[in-house]
Design a protein around this motif. Structure first.
Motif, PDB file in Angstrom:
ATOM      1  N   LEU A   5       0.730  -1.308  -0.132  1.00 32.48           N
ATOM      2  CA  LEU A   5       0.084   0.070  -0.144  1.00 32.48           C
ATOM      3  C   LEU A   5       0.932   1.294   0.114  1.00 32.48           C
ATOM      4  O   LEU A   5       0.329   2.307  -0.452  1.00 32.48           O
ATOM      5  N   TYR A   9       0.839   4.092  -3.033  1.00 28.01           N
ATOM      6  CA  TYR A   9       0.525   5.488  -2.564  1.00 28.01           C
ATOM      7  C   TYR A   9       1.737   6.285  -3.177  1.00 28.01           C
ATOM      8  O   TYR A   9       1.455   7.560  -3.612  1.00 28.01           O
ATOM      9  N   ALA A  40      -8.659   8.483   3.137  1.00 28.19           N
ATOM     10  CA  ALA A  40      -8.697   7.143   2.962  1.00 28.19           C
ATOM     11  C   ALA A  40      -7.600   6.366   3.397  1.00 28.19           C
ATOM     12  O   ALA A  40      -7.924   5.221   3.875  1.00 28.19           O
ATOM     13  N   MET A  41      -6.575   6.776   2.751  1.00 31.57           N
ATOM     14  CA  MET A  41      -5.135   6.070   3.082  1.00 31.57           C
ATOM     15  C   MET A  41      -5.005   6.252   4.644  1.00 31.57           C
ATOM     16  O   MET A  41      -4.392   5.030   5.185  1.00 31.57           O
ATOM     17  N   LEU A  44      -7.268   3.546   6.423  1.00 32.25           N
ATOM     18  CA  LEU A  44      -6.960   2.295   5.993  1.00 32.25           C
ATOM     19  C   LEU A  44      -5.794   1.911   6.859  1.00 32.25           C
ATOM     20  O   LEU A  44      -5.651   0.791   7.509  1.00 32.25           O
ATOM     21  N   PHE A  47      -6.728   1.373  10.421  1.00 30.15           N
ATOM     22  CA  PHE A  47      -7.452   0.015  10.548  1.00 30.15           C
ATOM     23  C   PHE A  47      -6.416  -1.074  10.554  1.00 30.15           C
ATOM     24  O   PHE A  47      -6.702  -2.252  11.396  1.00 30.15           O
ATOM     25  N   LEU A  48      -5.300  -1.035   9.681  1.00 29.86           N
ATOM     26  CA  LEU A  48      -4.625  -2.220   9.739  1.00 29.86           C
ATOM     27  C   LEU A  48      -3.521  -2.215  10.834  1.00 29.86           C
ATOM     28  O   LEU A  48      -3.112  -3.349  11.331  1.00 29.86           O
ATOM     29  N   ASN A  54      -0.219   3.668  15.322  1.00 32.17           N
ATOM     30  CA  ASN A  54      -0.098   3.675  13.662  1.00 32.17           C
ATOM     31  C   ASN A  54       1.188   4.467  13.486  1.00 32.17           C
ATOM     32  O   ASN A  54       1.043   5.600  13.967  1.00 32.17           O
TER      33      ASN A  54
END
Length: 201
Positions: A5, A9, A40-41, A44, A47-48, A54
């Motif tokens: 990802l 990006y 959105a990134m 994401l 969430f990961l 994070n």
């Protein structure tokens, strides 16, 4: 997955930069679309990493700075509200799962940290926008050369007071060929011009 990802990006950013550099001006629809992709990134990656540690939280700061440049402090506020809401929603989802070890204090620390970043960027965005407006007012005004000197001084003092948001203005200057200096005192209700000896208090 995270590495894939991230490289995707980076490729998207390079392609977008090449497209924008060829445009005379960036369209508003493109600004909104790229902003949605950035958020959105961020969502994401949150969430990961299960809404906690994070390492890609710089996406949050990047989105805030982009919003401040594009839409000033209002864009920063709305971006912060959306991003923090997404972060809280994802965190609550993982906190309700029994198979996930959710650290509450670490989560609170991160919410406070992101909120402080949002406030700081929002303040800087508001300050930069006000500075640009003041510079535009200064650059877009010039006294009329065909009017009497007295009236030109009055207009100059009034314009300076408007820019500085001051209740009164005092202008002072001296002439090399004169033993006295000129002074102008302006208020919203009056205008006085006088000559004072150089070096007087």
């Amino acid at each position: 997955v995270v590495e894939l990802l991230l490289w995707a990006y980076v490729a998207y950013a390079w392609i977008l930069a090449a497209l924008i550099s060829a445009m005379p001006a960036t369209r508003r629809s493109l600004q909104i679309a790229t902003h949605v992709v950035d958020l959105a990134m961020y969502a994401l990656f949150v969430f990961l990493f299960e809404g906690q540690g994070n390492p890609f939280s710089f996406y949050f700061a990047f989105a805030l700075v982009a919003a401040a440049i594009r839409w000033e402090w209002r864009g920063t506020v709305w971006t912060a509200v959306v991003a923090l809401s997404v972060f809280v929603a994802i965190s609550l989802y993982f906190s309700a799962r029994p198979d996930v070890h959710f650290e509450v204090y670490r989560w609170i620390y991160r919410v406070v940290y992101l909120t402080v970043i949002a406030l700081l960027v929002g303040y800087l965005g508001a300050y930069e926008a006000e500075w640009r407006r003041e510079v535009s007012r200064l650059a877009g005004w010039s006294p009329r050369l065909d009017e009497p000197r007295e009236e030109a001084l009055r207009e100059t003092a009034a314009h300076a007071a408007e820019i500085l948001q001051a209740g009164r203005i005092l202008l002072a200057w001296d002439d090399e060929d004169s033993p006295a200096g000129d002074m102008v005192h302006w208020t919203p209700t009056g205008f006085e011009r006088s000559r004072e000896p150089l070096g007087s208090a």
